[in-house]
Design an enzyme around this catalytic site. Structure first.
Site, short mmCIF file in Angstrom:
data_model
loop_
_atom_site.label_atom_id
_atom_site.label_comp_id
_atom_site.label_asym_id
_atom_site.label_seq_id
_atom_site.Cartn_x
_atom_site.Cartn_y
_atom_site.Cartn_z
N ARG A 161 0.80 -1.24 0.00
CA ARG A 161 0.00 0.00 0.00
C ARG A 161 0.82 1.28 0.00
O ARG A 161 1.91 1.33 0.57
CB ARG A 161 -0.92 0.00 1.24
CG ARG A 161 -1.98 -1.08 1.16
CD ARG A 161 -2.82 -1.16 2.43
NE ARG A 161 -3.87 -2.19 2.27
CZ ARG A 161 -3.66 -3.50 2.39
NH1 ARG A 161 -2.45 -3.97 2.67
NH2 ARG A 161 -4.64 -4.36 2.20
N HIS A 179 -0.99 -2.53 -4.50
CA HIS A 179 -0.44 -3.40 -5.53
C HIS A 179 -0.44 -2.79 -6.94
O HIS A 179 -0.78 -3.45 -7.93
CB HIS A 179 -1.20 -4.73 -5.57
CG HIS A 179 -0.97 -5.58 -4.34
ND1 HIS A 179 0.14 -5.48 -3.54
CD2 HIS A 179 -1.71 -6.59 -3.78
CE1 HIS A 179 0.07 -6.36 -2.55
NE2 HIS A 179 -1.04 -7.04 -2.66
N HIS A 219 3.31 -12.91 -5.56
CA HIS A 219 2.14 -13.05 -4.70
C HIS A 219 1.52 -14.46 -4.70
O HIS A 219 0.30 -14.60 -4.72
CB HIS A 219 1.10 -11.99 -5.11
CG HIS A 219 0.23 -11.51 -4.00
ND1 HIS A 219 -0.73 -12.30 -3.41
CD2 HIS A 219 0.18 -10.33 -3.36
CE1 HIS A 219 -1.36 -11.61 -2.48
NE2 HIS A 219 -0.82 -10.40 -2.43
N GLU A 240 5.64 -12.44 0.90
CA GLU A 240 6.00 -11.50 -0.18
C GLU A 240 7.23 -10.71 0.23
O GLU A 240 7.18 -9.91 1.15
CB GLU A 240 4.84 -10.54 -0.41
CG GLU A 240 3.53 -11.21 -0.77
CD GLU A 240 2.35 -10.31 -0.44
OE1 GLU A 240 2.22 -9.22 -1.00
OE2 GLU A 240 1.53 -10.71 0.41
C1 BGC Z 1 -1.88 -7.54 1.29
C2 BGC Z 1 -3.26 -7.86 1.75
C3 BGC Z 1 -4.14 -8.03 0.56
C4 BGC Z 1 -3.58 -9.15 -0.27
C5 BGC Z 1 -4.35 -9.48 -1.51
C6 BGC Z 1 -1.41 -8.66 0.44
O1 BGC Z 1 -0.15 -8.38 -0.07
O2 BGC Z 1 -1.00 -7.32 2.34
O3 BGC Z 1 -3.75 -6.87 2.62
O4 BGC Z 1 -5.44 -8.32 0.92
O5 BGC Z 1 -2.29 -8.81 -0.65
O6 BGC Z 1 -5.11 -8.53 -1.98
#
Ligand code: BGC
Length: 381
Positions: A110, A135, A209, A346
């Site tokens: 974020r 993202h 991810h 991640e």
């Molecule tokens: C974030 C989460 C998110 C997820 C998928 C992760 O990298 O930290 O908060 O919900 O990604 O959307």
């Protein structure tokens, strides 16, 4: 129609490779196969690349989003299972994926309120997660068709993906040229090497991810996995999951994974940080030196015996325990992915770094090359 080509070249020339004297480069037995996967909404053909080593470990990766679609890994009896969540078709990835298996960019995690200043200029990005930017925005690197460098891929039996994110794409400054190289070793490692250059100052944070379940995707939740994270500190977050800027000790909190602990052991504890994250969804400040490939985390699933180690050159690790999974995503083989059916590890720079000058910088300037490596290494015990 399936186009299928076997790429069986060696990392130097064929001849030198056969003589096994490739200037000190270890010869891996990995093969790579290519097949048509489908078309994007724009009509671009995308492909599936299957990397396989001599133990039968197999990764299927599509150039759509640089997504790892499946990852077959042996258990303690040598039996293979697919340990990543995902879908059976490209259409499902395009329709609605919670970033299953994808490459994330331009900025992983974020950026608070989608704003940041760089060299006195204010940038405003898409708000796509509560009040914040997540993202890379509406169409991040997980939603684009990457260009496969067939020549380089063939030469090294590695998958080389390139993407040019143009100046202004998703409101980020600078044309960013990104390269991601996936490879597999005979030591059951899936390796991801990232590099990037820019023509104007920008911010970058690239990650991968995959949602893992070492008992096999769709085989229940991940609460019984034992986890070790080599980090004494984490970055606490506010209710919007934006770091407060503090680096806090994990000691005495449910975020202490220095002593290997089951993910589920403390996930519902009355502790503000796990409440705010709906479980684990935080960035750990890794103990290893920055820019050196070192251990970040290790996960162990006792029924299968599978162990996954994560090594990285990055300073941080987002451990996300799949808190937002709720059964609405129907995955491979028609299996529903319920709450906490997968976890992500991640490797990254810290979230909201563009607004936190005290964090390791995510600014990339012209003339610099970003490089970053992460290895997911599998074994059994
Ligand atoms: C974030 C989460 C998110 C997820 C998928 C992760 O990298 O930290 O908060 O919900 O990604 O959307």
């Amino acid at each position: 129609m399936k186009t299928s080509v076997i790429l069986t070249t060696l990392s130097c020339s064929l001849l030198i490779g056969l003589l096994s004297s490739c200037s000190g480069t270890k010869q891996e037995s990995t093969t790579m196969e290519k097949s048509l996967y489908g078309k994007t909404a724009e009509g671009t053909e995308v492909f599936l690349y299957t990397l396989r080593n001599k133990h039968g470990m197999e990764a299927r990766i599509t150039n759509y989003g640089g997504t790892v679609v499946s990852l077959l890994v042996p258990d303690r009896d040598g039996k293979l299972a697919d340990v990543v969540l995902g879908f059976d078709s490209l259409a499902s990835y395009i329709a609605d994926s919670p970033y299953f298996g994808s490459i994330i960019g331009r900025y992983g995690n974020r950026i608070g309120k989608g704003n940041f200043d760089l060299n006195g200029v204010k940038y405003t990005l898409a708000i796509n997660n509560g009040a914040n930017h997540l993202h890379g925005g509406l169409k991040g690197f997980d939603k684009v068709a990457w260009i496969v460098d067939e020549r380089e891929s063939k030469a090294g039996k590695v998958l080389v993906l390139n993407y040019l994110s143009k100046d202004g794409e998703e409101e980020y400054p600078g044309s960013l040229s990104v390269k991601v190289v996936y490879s597999m070793t005979d030591s059951n490692e899936l390796k991801i090497e990232y590099s990037a250059t820019t023509d104007k100052p920008t911010v970058v944070n690239l990650t991968h991810h995959s949602y893992f379940n070492l008992a096999g995707a769709g085989n229940g939740n991940i609460l019984d996995h034992e986890l070790f994270i080599d980090a004494d500190r984490f970055t606490p977050v506010d209710p919007g999951l934006i770091p407060t800027g503090e680096l806090k000790s994990v000691r005495g909190t449910p975020l202490d994974f220095i002593t290997p602990t089951l993910i589920g052991a403390r996930i519902n504890d009355v502790y503000d940080q796990v409440k705010v994250g709906g479980g684990y969804d935080h960035n750990w400040v890794l103990n290893k030196p920055a820019n050196v490939l070192g251990i970040a985390a290790r996960a162990y699933e006792k029924t299968s015996g599978r162990v996954m180690e994560v090594l990285t050159t990055e300073p941080g690790l987002q451990f996300y325990s799949g808190n937002f999974l709720n059964g609405t995503h129907v995955g491979k083989g028609g299996r529903k992915y319920d709450h906490r059916y997968g976890f992500c590890l991640e490797t990254q720079h810290f979230p909201d770094s563009p607004n936190k000058p005290q964090f390791p910088t995510t600014v990339l300037n012209p003339g610099q090359t970003l490089t970053s490596t992460t290895v997911y290494r599998f074994s059994v015990k």
